[in-house]
Design an enzyme around this catalytic site. Structure first.
Site, PDB file in Angstrom:
ATOM      1  CG  ASP A  81       3.524  15.462   2.878  1.00  0.00           C
ATOM      2  OD1 ASP A  81       4.334  14.538   2.686  1.00  0.00           O
ATOM      3  OD2 ASP A  81       2.292  15.279   2.971  1.00  0.00           O
ATOM      4  CG  HIS A  82       3.583  13.920  -1.028  1.00  0.00           C
ATOM      5  ND1 HIS A  82       3.868  12.766  -1.722  1.00  0.00           N
ATOM      6  CD2 HIS A  82       3.012  13.508   0.137  1.00  0.00           C
ATOM      7  CE1 HIS A  82       3.487  11.713  -1.022  1.00  0.00           C
ATOM      8  NE2 HIS A  82       2.975  12.139   0.118  1.00  0.00           N
ATOM      9  CG  ASP A 103       6.209  11.933  -4.199  1.00  0.00           C
ATOM     10  OD1 ASP A 103       6.762  10.915  -4.680  1.00  0.00           O
ATOM     11  OD2 ASP A 103       4.986  12.014  -4.027  1.00  0.00           O
ATOM     12  N   GLY A 184      -5.704   8.997   1.264  1.00  0.00           N
ATOM     13  CA  GLY A 184      -7.141   9.223   1.183  1.00  0.00           C
ATOM     14  C   GLY A 184      -7.926   8.345   2.146  1.00  0.00           C
ATOM     15  CG  HIS A 212       3.665   9.054   2.870  1.00  0.00           C
ATOM     16  ND1 HIS A 212       3.610  10.300   2.285  1.00  0.00           N
ATOM     17  CD2 HIS A 212       4.904   8.959   3.415  1.00  0.00           C
ATOM     18  CE1 HIS A 212       4.767  10.925   2.458  1.00  0.00           C
ATOM     19  NE2 HIS A 212       5.570  10.125   3.147  1.00  0.00           N
ATOM     20  N   GLY A 213      -0.362   7.775   4.100  1.00  0.00           N
ATOM     21  CA  GLY A 213      -1.691   7.181   4.080  1.00  0.00           C
ATOM     22  C   GLY A 213      -2.067   6.616   5.430  1.00  0.00           C
ATOM     23  N   GLY A 214      -1.746   7.350   6.515  1.00  0.00           N
ATOM     24  CA  GLY A 214      -1.975   6.841   7.859  1.00  0.00           C
ATOM     25  C   GLY A 214      -3.417   6.899   8.330  1.00  0.00           C
ATOM     26  CG  ASN A 234       3.325  11.804   6.181  1.00  0.00           C
ATOM     27  OD1 ASN A 234       4.195  11.815   7.047  1.00  0.00           O
ATOM     28  ND2 ASN A 234       3.522  12.295   4.974  1.00  0.00           N
ATOM     29  CB  THR A 237      -7.558  11.674   4.867  1.00  0.00           C
ATOM     30  OG1 THR A 237      -6.607  11.808   3.795  1.00  0.00           O
ATOM     31  CG2 THR A 237      -8.948  11.547   4.276  1.00  0.00           C
TER      32      THR A 237
END
Length: 288
Positions: A81-82, A103, A184, A212-214, A234, A237
């Site tokens: 990832d990334h 990325d 985040g 992303h940021g799920g 994804n 957090t």
């Protein structure tokens, strides 16, 4: 069983669901991810992000991830990832990773395009799939920065026509799109533009879109995103937060003078993360 990124995305497309992609930044989170997938009998993507290198090196956790994937009773893609450099991507490929994400979203478009082409050519040699990103979700994968949501002026939503050109030129397997999410913890409810996802799919040959940021997105918005064409989500957090909360609760439950055993703290965190991942996976598979 170990599968490639394209294989797991094909499963998601056929079932009209999203494959959950969970970071494995330590052994306990890796165990939680695999156990959750096996208990629900769902395919899963286990990931390691380059920004977590300081927590545990890829060369240490990578082989463990591969071993878990091969022994799992469900399809498992082991994904980077990334990845920010081509050298780091190749390190993952040499370990056997079946998917990588390059990325280059913070780079100028042409530089992102050229580096993504190189990543695709490199991955093909190893039989792996490639995810890339267009647009910007503001905060980076680490979640660094204050605030989130529509007030983040650094966000750049993905342009569907640019996505079409990018996908055709690179031959990637999946595209991470910016349509309102942020890495985040959300401090306010995100406003998602599902038309971005629909239009990217329409323009770019039904390319599987990645969210992303799920963490922190509502169940209703997850389902709407999946209906729009998101096939990989994804999520890390809130899973990580659940483990930390469980560890703190376990410690606070001890009587004065009672010893704190590190192994017991880890066990409490692992169980909480597994349950959190299961709830996320059920949402992504539209099981609830």
């Amino acid at each position: 069983m170990l599968v490639t990124l394209s294989e797991i995305l094909k499963i998601a497309e056929e079932k009209q669901i999203a494959a959950g992609a969970f970071n494995a930044a330590n052994l306990e989170s890796l165990q939680a991810n695999i156990q959750a997938a096996e208990e629900l009998n769902l395919p899963v993507i286990i990931q390691f992000a380059q920004c977590h290198e300081s927590w545990i090196p890829l060369k240490v956790i990578g082989p463990v991830m591969m071993d878990f994937a091969k022994k799992a009773t469900v399809p498992v893609c082991v994904h980077l990832d990334h990845g920010e450099t081509l050298e780091y991507l190749e390190e993952a490929l040499k370990l056997g990773f079946t998917g990588i994400m390059y990325d280059g979203s913070v780079l100028p478009y042409e530089e992102n395009l050229e580096n993504t082409k190189k990543a695709v050519a490199m991955a093909k040699k190893y039989g792996a799939g490639v995810e890339a990103e267009l647009g910007s979700m503001g905060r980076r994968e680490s979640g660094a920065g204050d605030g989130s949501g529509d007030e983040d002026e650094t966000k750049i939503y993905t342009d569907p026509l640019q996505a079409k050109a990018f996908v055709e030129a690179t031959g990637i397997d999946a595209l991470a799109c910016s349509f309102g999410t942020t890495h985040g913890i959300y401090l306010k409810k995100p406003k998602l533009d599902f038309d971005v996802v629909k239009n990217v799919r329409e323009q770019a040959g039904n390319i599987p879109v990645v969210m992303h940021g799920g963490s922190g997105v509502s169940k209703e918005d997850f389902h709407a995103s999946i209906r729009a064409g998101v096939r990989k989500i994804n999520y890390f957090t809130y899973m990580d937060k659940s483990g930390g909360t469980a560890a703190a609760e376990y410690i606070s439950s001890l009587k004065d003078g009672e010893p704190i055993f590190f192994s017991s703290v880890l066990a409490a965190a692992r169980e909480a993360m597994k349950e959190n991942v299961k709830e996320a996976m059920k949402t992504f598979a539209i099981m609830d």
